[in-house]
Design a protein around this motif. Structure first.
Motif, mmCIF file in Angstrom:
data_model
loop_
_atom_site.group_PDB
_atom_site.id
_atom_site.type_symbol
_atom_site.label_atom_id
_atom_site.label_comp_id
_atom_site.label_asym_id
_atom_site.label_seq_id
_atom_site.Cartn_x
_atom_site.Cartn_y
_atom_site.Cartn_z
ATOM 1 N N MET A 1 0.841 -1.199 0.000
ATOM 2 C CA MET A 1 0.000 0.000 0.000
ATOM 3 C C MET A 1 0.875 1.247 0.000
ATOM 4 O O MET A 1 1.822 1.352 0.766
ATOM 5 C CB MET A 1 -0.897 0.006 1.230
ATOM 6 C CG MET A 1 -1.781 1.230 1.355
ATOM 7 S SD MET A 1 -2.861 1.130 2.798
ATOM 8 C CE MET A 1 -3.708 2.702 2.662
ATOM 9 N N LEU A 2 0.568 2.162 -0.888
ATOM 10 C CA LEU A 2 1.306 3.422 -0.921
ATOM 11 C C LEU A 2 0.898 4.299 0.253
ATOM 12 O O LEU A 2 -0.244 4.277 0.701
ATOM 13 C CB LEU A 2 1.045 4.168 -2.227
ATOM 14 C CG LEU A 2 1.943 3.788 -3.417
ATOM 15 C CD1 LEU A 2 1.674 2.371 -3.884
ATOM 16 C CD2 LEU A 2 1.730 4.765 -4.566
ATOM 17 N N THR A 3 1.871 5.072 0.735
ATOM 18 C CA THR A 3 1.632 5.983 1.840
ATOM 19 C C THR A 3 2.509 7.209 1.662
ATOM 20 O O THR A 3 3.543 7.133 0.986
ATOM 21 C CB THR A 3 1.934 5.303 3.192
ATOM 22 O OG1 THR A 3 1.899 6.269 4.239
ATOM 23 C CG2 THR A 3 3.307 4.651 3.170
ATOM 24 N N THR A 4 2.109 8.321 2.265
ATOM 25 C CA THR A 4 2.934 9.528 2.205
ATOM 26 C C THR A 4 3.978 9.566 3.321
ATOM 27 O O THR A 4 4.694 10.550 3.448
ATOM 28 C CB THR A 4 2.050 10.791 2.282
ATOM 29 O OG1 THR A 4 1.228 10.727 3.443
ATOM 30 C CG2 THR A 4 1.182 10.914 1.035
ATOM 31 N N THR A 5 4.055 8.499 4.110
ATOM 32 C CA THR A 5 5.172 8.347 5.046
ATOM 33 C C THR A 5 6.289 7.659 4.267
ATOM 34 O O THR A 5 6.390 6.427 4.249
ATOM 35 C CB THR A 5 4.773 7.525 6.280
ATOM 36 O OG1 THR A 5 3.657 8.141 6.919
ATOM 37 C CG2 THR A 5 5.939 7.428 7.260
ATOM 38 N N TYR A 6 7.086 8.451 3.567
ATOM 39 C CA TYR A 6 8.014 7.897 2.587
ATOM 40 C C TYR A 6 9.249 7.300 3.246
ATOM 41 O O TYR A 6 9.818 7.875 4.171
ATOM 42 C CB TYR A 6 8.424 8.974 1.584
ATOM 43 C CG TYR A 6 7.256 9.494 0.785
ATOM 44 C CD1 TYR A 6 6.559 8.653 -0.077
ATOM 45 C CD2 TYR A 6 6.814 10.807 0.924
ATOM 46 C CE1 TYR A 6 5.471 9.112 -0.796
ATOM 47 C CE2 TYR A 6 5.733 11.283 0.199
ATOM 48 C CZ TYR A 6 5.059 10.419 -0.661
ATOM 49 O OH TYR A 6 3.976 10.879 -1.368
ATOM 50 N N THR A 71 6.966 9.715 -15.461
ATOM 51 C CA THR A 71 8.177 9.267 -14.784
ATOM 52 C C THR A 71 7.876 9.033 -13.308
ATOM 53 O O THR A 71 7.345 9.912 -12.633
ATOM 54 C CB THR A 71 9.312 10.303 -14.915
ATOM 55 O OG1 THR A 71 9.642 10.471 -16.295
ATOM 56 C CG2 THR A 71 10.563 9.841 -14.159
ATOM 57 N N VAL A 72 8.218 7.845 -12.842
ATOM 58 C CA VAL A 72 8.062 7.500 -11.431
ATOM 59 C C VAL A 72 9.382 7.793 -10.715
ATOM 60 O O VAL A 72 10.455 7.401 -11.180
ATOM 61 C CB VAL A 72 7.692 6.018 -11.261
ATOM 62 C CG1 VAL A 72 7.582 5.662 -9.780
ATOM 63 C CG2 VAL A 72 6.381 5.711 -11.980
ATOM 64 N N TYR A 73 9.286 8.502 -9.578
ATOM 65 C CA TYR A 73 10.445 8.817 -8.743
ATOM 66 C C TYR A 73 10.370 7.981 -7.468
ATOM 67 O O TYR A 73 9.285 7.816 -6.893
ATOM 68 C CB TYR A 73 10.444 10.289 -8.323
ATOM 69 C CG TYR A 73 10.661 11.291 -9.430
ATOM 70 C CD1 TYR A 73 11.801 12.098 -9.435
ATOM 71 C CD2 TYR A 73 9.728 11.471 -10.450
ATOM 72 C CE1 TYR A 73 11.997 13.057 -10.420
ATOM 73 C CE2 TYR A 73 9.910 12.420 -11.443
ATOM 74 C CZ TYR A 73 11.049 13.209 -11.428
ATOM 75 O OH TYR A 73 11.240 14.142 -12.409
ATOM 76 N N PHE A 74 11.519 7.524 -7.018
ATOM 77 C CA PHE A 74 11.591 6.755 -5.781
ATOM 78 C C PHE A 74 12.417 7.517 -4.743
ATOM 79 O O PHE A 74 13.399 8.184 -5.077
ATOM 80 C CB PHE A 74 12.202 5.379 -6.048
ATOM 81 C CG PHE A 74 11.401 4.561 -7.023
ATOM 82 C CD1 PHE A 74 10.256 3.898 -6.608
ATOM 83 C CD2 PHE A 74 11.770 4.484 -8.352
ATOM 84 C CE1 PHE A 74 9.497 3.163 -7.508
ATOM 85 C CE2 PHE A 74 11.023 3.748 -9.265
ATOM 86 C CZ PHE A 74 9.882 3.087 -8.842
ATOM 87 N N HIS A 75 12.003 7.415 -3.503
ATOM 88 C CA HIS A 75 12.672 8.127 -2.416
ATOM 89 C C HIS A 75 14.112 7.659 -2.255
ATOM 90 O O HIS A 75 14.400 6.452 -2.301
ATOM 91 C CB HIS A 75 11.900 7.875 -1.118
ATOM 92 C CG HIS A 75 12.484 8.550 0.084
ATOM 93 N ND1 HIS A 75 13.636 8.104 0.706
ATOM 94 C CD2 HIS A 75 12.070 9.631 0.797
ATOM 95 C CE1 HIS A 75 13.900 8.878 1.742
ATOM 96 N NE2 HIS A 75 12.962 9.811 1.823
ATOM 97 N N THR A 76 15.002 8.604 -2.069
ATOM 98 C CA THR A 76 16.371 8.295 -1.692
ATOM 99 C C THR A 76 16.839 9.295 -0.644
ATOM 100 O O THR A 76 16.430 10.461 -0.674
ATOM 101 C CB THR A 76 17.325 8.324 -2.909
ATOM 102 O OG1 THR A 76 18.649 8.006 -2.469
ATOM 103 C CG2 THR A 76 17.348 9.699 -3.563
ATOM 104 N N ALA A 77 17.683 8.830 0.251
ATOM 105 C CA ALA A 77 18.278 9.732 1.232
ATOM 106 C C ALA A 77 19.521 10.402 0.667
ATOM 107 O O ALA A 77 20.016 11.371 1.253
ATOM 108 C CB ALA A 77 18.638 8.954 2.497
ATOM 109 N N ASP A 78 20.023 9.903 -0.472
ATOM 110 C CA ASP A 78 21.261 10.422 -1.044
ATOM 111 C C ASP A 78 21.265 10.153 -2.544
ATOM 112 O O ASP A 78 21.597 9.046 -2.985
ATOM 113 C CB ASP A 78 22.463 9.753 -0.372
ATOM 114 C CG ASP A 78 23.793 10.362 -0.773
ATOM 115 O OD1 ASP A 78 23.892 10.911 -1.884
ATOM 116 O OD2 ASP A 78 24.754 10.259 0.018
#
Length: 272
Positions: A1-6, A71-78
Motif C-alpha cells: 500500500m502506498l503511503t505519504t510516510t516515505y 516518470t516515477v520517482y523513488f525516495h532516496t536519502a542520497d
C-alpha cells in the motif's frame, strides 16, 4: 500500500513530460478532476497537478529527444549515492544529481533493460501530498524485457524485497516492497513483456495507476477526451477493476478502482 510516510525505495513523486501542456492539463482535469498550479516563471513551464488542494503529480515540458511519458520517482536519502549504485549495477545516469531550488535533489536513470525512472531526495518538499485515494497515485508497475535482470538491478539499487506470484501459463508477477517492509507495504509490480506485446512495439517502461471511484466511468471519460484504450475495464480478483490507456499525447497510464481502497496489487496483464 502506498503511503505519504516515505521510506527509501518507495515511490514519492511522479511527473508527466508532455509536448502539449495545455492538452495534458485539460485531459487530466476531465478524467481525474485535477487542477493545475504553475511553479512560476522560474519553473520553466513546470507545475503541479492537485486534487482537493493536495499535490498528486507534476507536469512539465518534454525534454529534447524524449518521448511523452510519466516518470516515477523513488525516495532516496542520497541521490549521489544512488547514482553510483545505478552505474555499478549496470544502469545509466540520464540526468546527474542536481538540486531543484531548495525543494530537494533529483536524478534520472535508465535501468539495464531500458526502462526510465528517477529518484527524489527530499528537502523542503517531501513528496506527493496524497496517494492511494481517488485522484492520486495508487500503484506503480514495470514492464520489462528481462525480468531477472530488472530484479537484480533494483535489488542492488534500492534493496527492494520481491515476492513472485504465479499468474498461470508460465507468467510471473513480482510484488515490490521497500527494504524491511512487511506485508501490506507493496508499492508496485514487475513483469515480463509478452511476445505479443513486443511484436506490437512495446518497450520497457514504468507506468502509474491512478485510483478512481468508478473504473468504467473513468474509462469512458478518458476515451471521450482523446485517450486510446490498451486494456478495457477488467476485473483483477482480490485487487479491483482496472483499465489502461495512452493519453492524448501518447503517455501510458492506468486507472484502478481498488476493492480495498489504496491496497494496490498485481493486475497481471500487459496492454501493448
Amino acid at each position: 500500500m502506498l503511503t505519504t510516510t516515505y521510506v527509501p525505495g518507495a515511490p514519492n513523486w511522479l511527473d508527466l513530460g508532455s509536448p502539449d501542456l495545455e492538452t495534458s492539463r485539460t485531459f487530466y482535469a476531465a478524467v481525474l478532476g485535477w487542477e493545475f498550479r504553475s511553479a512560476g516563471p522560474e519553473g520553466g513551464g513546470y507545475g503541479f497537478f492537485t486534487s482537493d488542494g493536495k499535490t498528486v503529480a507534476g507536469l512539465g515540458p518534454l525534454d529534447k529527444g524524449a518521448r511523452p511519458a510519466w516518470t516515477v520517482y523513488f525516495h532516496t536519502a542520497d541521490a549521489d549515492a544512488t547514482a553510483k549504485a545505478v552505474e555499478s549495477a549496470g544502469g545509466r545516469v540520464r540526468v546527474a544529481p542536481k538540486d531543484v531550488f531548495s525543494h530537494g535533489r533529483m536524478a534520472a536513470f535508465t535501468d539495464p533493460t531500458g526502462a526510465e525512472f528517477a529518484v527524489w531526495q527530499p528537502k523542503e518538499t517531501g513528496g506527493l501530498e496524497a496517494v492511494a485515494v481517488p485522484g492520486s497515485l495508487a500503484w506503480t508497475e514495470l514492464y520489462t524485457t528481462d525480468a531477472k535482470a530488472a530484479k537484480d538491478f533494483y535489488r542492488a539499487v534500492f534493496s527492494w524485497q520481491m515476492d513472485d506470484k504465479e499468474m498461470g501459463e508460465g507468467l510471473t508477477y513480482a510484488l515490490l516492497r521497500p527494504s524491511g517492509g512487511g506485508p501490506g507495504t507493496e508499492h508496485g509490480g514487475l513483469m515480463q513483456l509478452l511476445p505479443v506485446n513486443l511484436e506490437a512495439g512495446s518497450t520497457p517502461e514504468w507506468h502509474p495507476y491512478f485510483e478512481v471511484a468508478d473504473c468504467d466511468a473513468a474509462a469512458t471519460k478518458a476515451v471521450d477526451d482523446g485517450a486510446a484504450t490498451l486494456i478495457p475495464p477488467t476485473n483483477a480478483p482480490g485487487i479491483g477493476r482496472f483499465a489502461m490507456f495512452l493519453d492524448p499525447v501518447d503517455a501510458l497510464f492506468a486507472v484502478l478502482q481498488s476493492d480495498r481502497r489504496g491496497q494496490g496489487g498485481q493486475t497481471g496483464q500487459t496492454g501493448r
